[in-house]
Design a protein around this motif. Structure first.
Motif, PDB file in Angstrom:
ATOM      1  N   TRP A   1      34.217  44.659  28.602  1.00 57.19           N
ATOM      2  CA  TRP A   1      33.222  44.303  29.687  1.00 57.19           C
ATOM      3  C   TRP A   1      32.855  45.560  30.576  1.00 57.19           C
ATOM      4  O   TRP A   1      33.849  46.224  30.875  1.00 57.19           O
TER       5      TRP A   1
ATOM      6  N   MET B   1      30.732  46.558  34.236  1.00 55.83           N
ATOM      7  CA  MET B   1      30.093  46.280  35.542  1.00 55.83           C
ATOM      8  C   MET B   1      29.845  47.378  36.225  1.00 55.83           C
ATOM      9  O   MET B   1      30.744  48.276  36.298  1.00 55.83           O
TER      10      MET B   1
ATOM     11  N   CYS C   1      27.057  42.636  34.829  1.00 53.71           N
ATOM     12  CA  CYS C   1      28.260  42.671  34.015  1.00 53.71           C
ATOM     13  C   CYS C   1      27.942  42.190  32.594  1.00 53.71           C
ATOM     14  O   CYS C   1      27.413  41.058  32.408  1.00 53.71           O
TER      15      CYS C   1
ATOM     16  N   PHE D   1      33.373  36.609  37.665  1.00 55.47           N
ATOM     17  CA  PHE D   1      33.771  37.072  36.256  1.00 55.47           C
ATOM     18  C   PHE D   1      34.904  36.314  35.583  1.00 55.47           C
ATOM     19  O   PHE D   1      34.693  35.772  34.276  1.00 55.47           O
TER      20      PHE D   1
ATOM     21  N   CYS E   1      34.206  35.091  31.694  1.00 52.68           N
ATOM     22  CA  CYS E   1      34.281  36.051  30.672  1.00 52.68           C
ATOM     23  C   CYS E   1      35.035  35.622  29.575  1.00 52.68           C
ATOM     24  O   CYS E   1      35.164  36.388  28.611  1.00 52.68           O
TER      25      CYS E   1
END
Length: 160
Positions: free
Chosen positions: A55, A57, A96, A153, A157
């Protein structure tokens, strides 16, 4: 100066520019050996991960306000078209996305001292699932980062 003038005549695409400042720490860290080590370590750490597990962000600024600059117009003109100028007002957005292109709802930080600062934004028509918050300077701070991590998140995720 004569040499420079001759060079610029022969190469009209060249101009004198003021270079950007480079911090000492940044210049020490931006050498080929350190950057190479970083990418070797990054590869070793992420080689067994799938794209859905990686990921990114990043904090970006989104202007939500039209503040035109001054333009010349006739005396007495009632409607004067303008062009967009620089503005200090805006919203800090924390998008993100993972390496597979999946995205999670963003966090939007508005400049303000109380929850009333959110009233001037059309928050209910923002991105689906987005979380809106405020901060006196409109910046990301540690407590907002922890809140984003826990409330946005982690739930979005995936299981890994």
């Amino acid at each position: 100066m004569d040499w420079l003038a001759g060079l610029r005549r022969r190469h009209p695409v060249l101009v004198l520019r003021k270079p950007e400042k480079l911090a000492t720490v940044r210049s020490r860290m931006l050498n080929p050996i350190k950057v190479g080590r970083y990418f070797v370590d990054l590869y070793e750490y992420s080689k067994d991960m799938s794209p859905t597990e990686i990921w990114n962000m990043d904090e970006t600024n989104l202007n939500m306000e039209h503040r035109p600059v001054k333009v010349l117009a006739s005396v007495g003109a009632r409607s004067v078209p303008g062009r967009t100028g620089n503005t200090r007002e805006g919203v800090t957005v924390l998008p993100c996305v993972n390496a597979a292109g999946e995205k999670i709802p963003p966090l939007l930080i508005v400049r303000g001292k109380t929850e009333r600062s959110l009233r001037s934004f059309n928050t209910h028509e923002g991105p689906p699932g987005a979380k809106w918050t405020y901060q006196p300077k409109g910046w990301m701070i540690d407590s907002i980062g922890v809140e984003w991590f826990r409330e946005i998140f982690l739930p979005n995720c995936g299981p890994k």
